[in-house]
Design an enzyme around this catalytic site. Structure first.
Site, PDB file in Angstrom:
ATOM      1  N   ASN A 106       5.893  -7.016  -9.955  1.00 15.60           N
ATOM      2  CA  ASN A 106       5.522  -6.424  -8.677  1.00 15.60           C
ATOM      3  C   ASN A 106       5.457  -7.531  -7.629  1.00 15.60           C
ATOM      4  OD1 ASN A 106       4.612  -4.547  -6.762  1.00 15.60           O
ATOM      5  ND2 ASN A 106       2.482  -5.115  -7.140  1.00 15.60           N
ATOM      6  N   HIS A 108       3.751  -8.657  -4.101  1.00 12.35           N
ATOM      7  CA  HIS A 108       2.537  -8.270  -3.364  1.00 12.35           C
ATOM      8  C   HIS A 108       2.405  -9.128  -2.114  1.00 12.35           C
ATOM      9  CE1 HIS A 108      -1.451  -6.532  -2.896  1.00 12.35           C
ATOM     10  NE2 HIS A 108      -1.900  -7.745  -2.642  1.00 12.35           N
ATOM     11  N   SER A 135       3.035 -12.947  -3.308  1.00 10.78           N
ATOM     12  CA  SER A 135       2.971 -13.232  -4.751  1.00 10.78           C
ATOM     13  C   SER A 135       3.936 -12.335  -5.513  1.00 10.78           C
ATOM     14  CB  SER A 135       1.556 -12.963  -5.288  1.00 10.78           C
ATOM     15  OG  SER A 135       0.579 -13.656  -4.539  1.00 10.78           O
ATOM     16  N   ASP A 144      -3.035  -5.272  -9.300  1.00  9.37           N
ATOM     17  CA  ASP A 144      -2.592  -6.605  -8.841  1.00  9.37           C
ATOM     18  C   ASP A 144      -3.339  -7.731  -9.558  1.00  9.37           C
ATOM     19  OD1 ASP A 144      -2.501  -5.070  -5.623  1.00  9.37           O
ATOM     20  OD2 ASP A 144      -0.824  -5.424  -6.984  1.00  9.37           O
TER      21      ASP A 144
HETATM   22  C1  GRF Z   1       6.189  -5.067   0.665  1.00 12.90           C
HETATM   23  O1  GRF Z   1       5.453  -6.011   1.429  1.00 12.90           O
HETATM   24  C2  GRF Z   1       5.556  -4.897  -0.683  1.00 12.90           C
HETATM   25  O2  GRF Z   1       5.024  -6.082  -1.217  1.00 12.90           O
HETATM   26  C3  GRF Z   1       4.450  -3.947  -0.341  1.00 12.90           C
HETATM   27  O3  GRF Z   1       5.037  -2.998   0.522  1.00 12.90           O
HETATM   28  C4  GRF Z   1       6.066  -3.663   1.236  1.00 12.90           C
HETATM   29  C5  GRF Z   1       7.338  -2.875   1.014  1.00 12.90           C
HETATM   30  O4  GRF Z   1       8.165  -3.065   2.099  1.00 12.90           O
HETATM   31  N1  GRF Z   1       3.904  -3.326  -1.528  1.00 12.90           N
HETATM   32  P1  GRF Z   1       9.660  -2.442   2.068  1.00 12.90           P
HETATM   33  O5  GRF Z   1       9.536  -0.987   1.675  1.00 12.90           O
HETATM   34  O6  GRF Z   1      10.435  -3.248   1.061  1.00 12.90           O
HETATM   35  O7  GRF Z   1      10.168  -2.651   3.472  1.00 12.90           O
END
Ligand code: GRF
Length: 194
Positions: A106, A108, A135, A144
């Site tokens: 994942n 984050h 991360s 997370d």
């Molecule tokens: C990313 O920052 C991801 O880490 C978080 O949501 C965002 C997703 O952005 N969980 P996108 O849909 O790839 O534009």
């Protein structure tokens, strides 16, 4: 070549960067399918590359474990080496985690363990801290809390909005994810060679 399934929930800008990297050969991976829990606009990026897509809706009142097993079965049907949650905004239940971890990542938008959860950028922004980060972790049964594979600091600027900060964080997320997948591909290659 690492076979990857990516799961999203939103615009998929990180997915698109990953797909572009695979197409350009800078990321030694093949995205074999892209899935979502809703009819996410980001699925269009997969369609742009002719990559199969699927939606496993989590309907109100659905049993989480039943949904998680359905999702796991669909993901597994593409025979991935690696599953990446990229802006997937639903907690995957243990039945899903145990099916794919540790080959379940994942990204984050915070410097974990700082600011876990679904509003990491807003929380960092509102905390008034001078820096946050990005991360890449292995997904475990927590929120997370899994092993951190890569992370980097991102400074918060005076003139930042939550959006400008998140956009800068996403650039770092994409770079970290590409590095981690390259490491996995190199390790797999080394294992195959021995
Ligand atoms: C990313 O920052 C991801 O880490 C978080 O949501 C965002 C997703 O952005 N969980 P996108 O849909 O790839 O534009």
């Amino acid at each position: 070549m690492v076979r990857v399934v990516v799961l999203i929930s939103g615009s998929g800008s990180n997915l698109r960067a990953f797909l572009d990297g695979c197409a350009a050969g800078t990321i030694p991976a093949e995205v074999v399918a892209v899935g979502a829990d809703v009819d996410a606009s980001g699925l269009d990026h997969a369609r742009h590359y002719g990559i199969p897509t699927f939606v496993e809706q989590f309907a109100r009142g659905d049993d989480r474990d039943e949904w998680g097993k359905r999702l796991a079965d669909t993901v597994a049907s593409f025979d991935p080496d690696l599953v990446i949650l990229s802006g997937f905004m639903r907690l995957v239940p243990p039945v899903f985690v145990h099916r794919f971890a540790p080959m379940l990542l994942n990204t984050h938008p915070a410097y974990l363990p700082e600011f876990p959860g679904a509003h990491a950028v807003r929380d960092a922004f509102e905390a008034g801290v001078p820096e946050t980060g990005a991360s890449v972790i292995v997904v475990d049964d927590g929120v997370d809390t899994g092993p951190i594979l890569a992370q980097r600091r991102v400074l918060i600027r005076e003139d930042d909005t939550e959006q400008t900060l998140h956009d800068r964080i996403k650039v770092v997320e994409r770079e970290l994810l590409a590095d981690v997948v390259r490491d996995i591909a190199n390790r797999e290659h080394a294992i195959e060679e021995n």
